[in-house]
Design a protein around this motif. Structure first.
Motif, PDB file in Angstrom:
ATOM      1  N   LEU A 103       0.828  -1.206   0.000  1.00  0.00           N
ATOM      2  CA  LEU A 103       0.000   0.000   0.000  1.00  0.00           C
ATOM      3  C   LEU A 103       0.860   1.252   0.000  1.00  0.00           C
ATOM      4  O   LEU A 103       1.960   1.279   0.583  1.00  0.00           O
ATOM      5  N   CYS A 104       0.337   2.301  -0.630  1.00  0.00           N
ATOM      6  CA  CYS A 104       0.991   3.605  -0.568  1.00  0.00           C
ATOM      7  C   CYS A 104       0.872   4.132   0.856  1.00  0.00           C
ATOM      8  O   CYS A 104      -0.222   4.164   1.406  1.00  0.00           O
ATOM      9  N   PRO A 105       1.985   4.566   1.487  1.00  0.00           N
ATOM     10  CA  PRO A 105       1.896   5.075   2.860  1.00  0.00           C
ATOM     11  C   PRO A 105       1.163   6.419   2.939  1.00  0.00           C
ATOM     12  O   PRO A 105       0.784   6.851   4.024  1.00  0.00           O
ATOM     13  N   HIS A 106       0.935   7.058   1.801  1.00  0.00           N
ATOM     14  CA  HIS A 106       0.283   8.384   1.805  1.00  0.00           C
ATOM     15  C   HIS A 106      -1.222   8.282   1.569  1.00  0.00           C
ATOM     16  O   HIS A 106      -2.011   8.831   2.322  1.00  0.00           O
ATOM     17  N   CYS A 107      -1.631   7.570   0.503  1.00  0.00           N
ATOM     18  CA  CYS A 107      -3.063   7.524   0.169  1.00  0.00           C
ATOM     19  C   CYS A 107      -3.683   6.153   0.438  1.00  0.00           C
ATOM     20  O   CYS A 107      -4.898   5.993   0.351  1.00  0.00           O
ATOM     21  N   GLY A 108      -2.874   5.149   0.751  1.00  0.00           N
ATOM     22  CA  GLY A 108      -3.414   3.821   1.042  1.00  0.00           C
ATOM     23  C   GLY A 108      -3.775   3.008  -0.195  1.00  0.00           C
ATOM     24  O   GLY A 108      -4.345   1.922  -0.073  1.00  0.00           O
ATOM     25  N   SER A 127       7.529   7.161  -6.993  1.00  0.00           N
ATOM     26  CA  SER A 127       6.353   7.778  -6.401  1.00  0.00           C
ATOM     27  C   SER A 127       5.136   6.889  -6.616  1.00  0.00           C
ATOM     28  O   SER A 127       5.186   5.912  -7.362  1.00  0.00           O
ATOM     29  N   CYS A 128       4.057   7.247  -5.928  1.00  0.00           N
ATOM     30  CA  CYS A 128       2.820   6.471  -6.000  1.00  0.00           C
ATOM     31  C   CYS A 128       2.117   6.780  -7.319  1.00  0.00           C
ATOM     32  O   CYS A 128       1.941   7.943  -7.658  1.00  0.00           O
ATOM     33  N   PRO A 129       1.680   5.758  -8.064  1.00  0.00           N
ATOM     34  CA  PRO A 129       1.006   6.015  -9.337  1.00  0.00           C
ATOM     35  C   PRO A 129      -0.408   6.572  -9.148  1.00  0.00           C
ATOM     36  O   PRO A 129      -1.005   7.069 -10.084  1.00  0.00           O
ATOM     37  N   VAL A 130      -0.934   6.506  -7.916  1.00  0.00           N
ATOM     38  CA  VAL A 130      -2.295   6.974  -7.664  1.00  0.00           C
ATOM     39  C   VAL A 130      -2.296   8.421  -7.176  1.00  0.00           C
ATOM     40  O   VAL A 130      -2.956   9.277  -7.741  1.00  0.00           O
ATOM     41  N   CYS A 131      -1.513   8.732  -6.116  1.00  0.00           N
ATOM     42  CA  CYS A 131      -1.550  10.095  -5.556  1.00  0.00           C
ATOM     43  C   CYS A 131      -0.307  10.901  -5.901  1.00  0.00           C
ATOM     44  O   CYS A 131      -0.227  12.077  -5.574  1.00  0.00           O
ATOM     45  N   SER A 132       0.680  10.282  -6.557  1.00  0.00           N
ATOM     46  CA  SER A 132       1.903  10.955  -6.996  1.00  0.00           C
ATOM     47  C   SER A 132       2.855  11.346  -5.865  1.00  0.00           C
ATOM     48  O   SER A 132       3.866  11.984  -6.122  1.00  0.00           O
TER      49      SER A 132
HETATM   50 ZN   LIG Z   1      -0.495   7.184  -2.977  1.00  0.00          ZN
END
Ligand SMILES: [Zn+2]
Length: 131
Positions: free
Chosen positions: A6-11, A61-66
């Motif tokens: 999981l992304c630690p920022h947006c999950g 970086s996260c592909p969802v929230c960048s």
């Molecule tokens: Zn993210």
């Protein structure tokens, strides 16, 4: 048991199939990167057009929230959250292409993978997430 990364920022769930999908930037080019979800397996697939020379540092970086995924404790590493059943922790890996160092942190337990993993770093990470 299925491990979810999981992304630690947006999950966002970053391995909806097998591989972990991340956004990568190297030498001014942006593209997707696939990582094998097995710690210690350094199979990596770069999108065509991404030029990543061995030994270079890849911005991840996260592909969802960048949001950038560089670890706050060590900018040379990237950090993801993982969940496997009731277990939850962090997986930390080198952002240097070709450097094989991965740390799986669950509570106070740190397991290292890869021939470049450093025992001293394990002590450093041994403080545990959020310490
Ligand atoms: Zn993210």
């Amino acid at each position: 048991m299925e491990t979810r990364y999981l992304c630690p920022h947006c999950g966002a769930h970053l391995n909806p199939a097998r591989d972990i999908v991340l956004r990568a930037s190297s030498a001014g080019r942006l593209g997707l990167l696939l990582l094998n979800p097995q710690p210690g397996n350094y199979e990596v697939v770069f999108a065509r057009g991404l030029d990543v020379p061995p030994g270079s540092e890849v911005e991840i970086s996260c592909p969802v929230c960048s949001a950038g995924l560089a670890s706050a404790r060590d900018q040379a590493m990237a950090e993801l959250v993982f969940e496997a059943g009731a277990q939850r922790g962090l997986v930390v890996f080198s952002r240097v292409y070709g450097k094989h160092a991965t740390y799986v942190i669950t509570g106070n337990l740190v397991r290292s993978f890869g021939e470049d993993a450093d025992q001293e770093v394990v002590n450093f990470w041994g403080a545990g997430p959020g310490a």
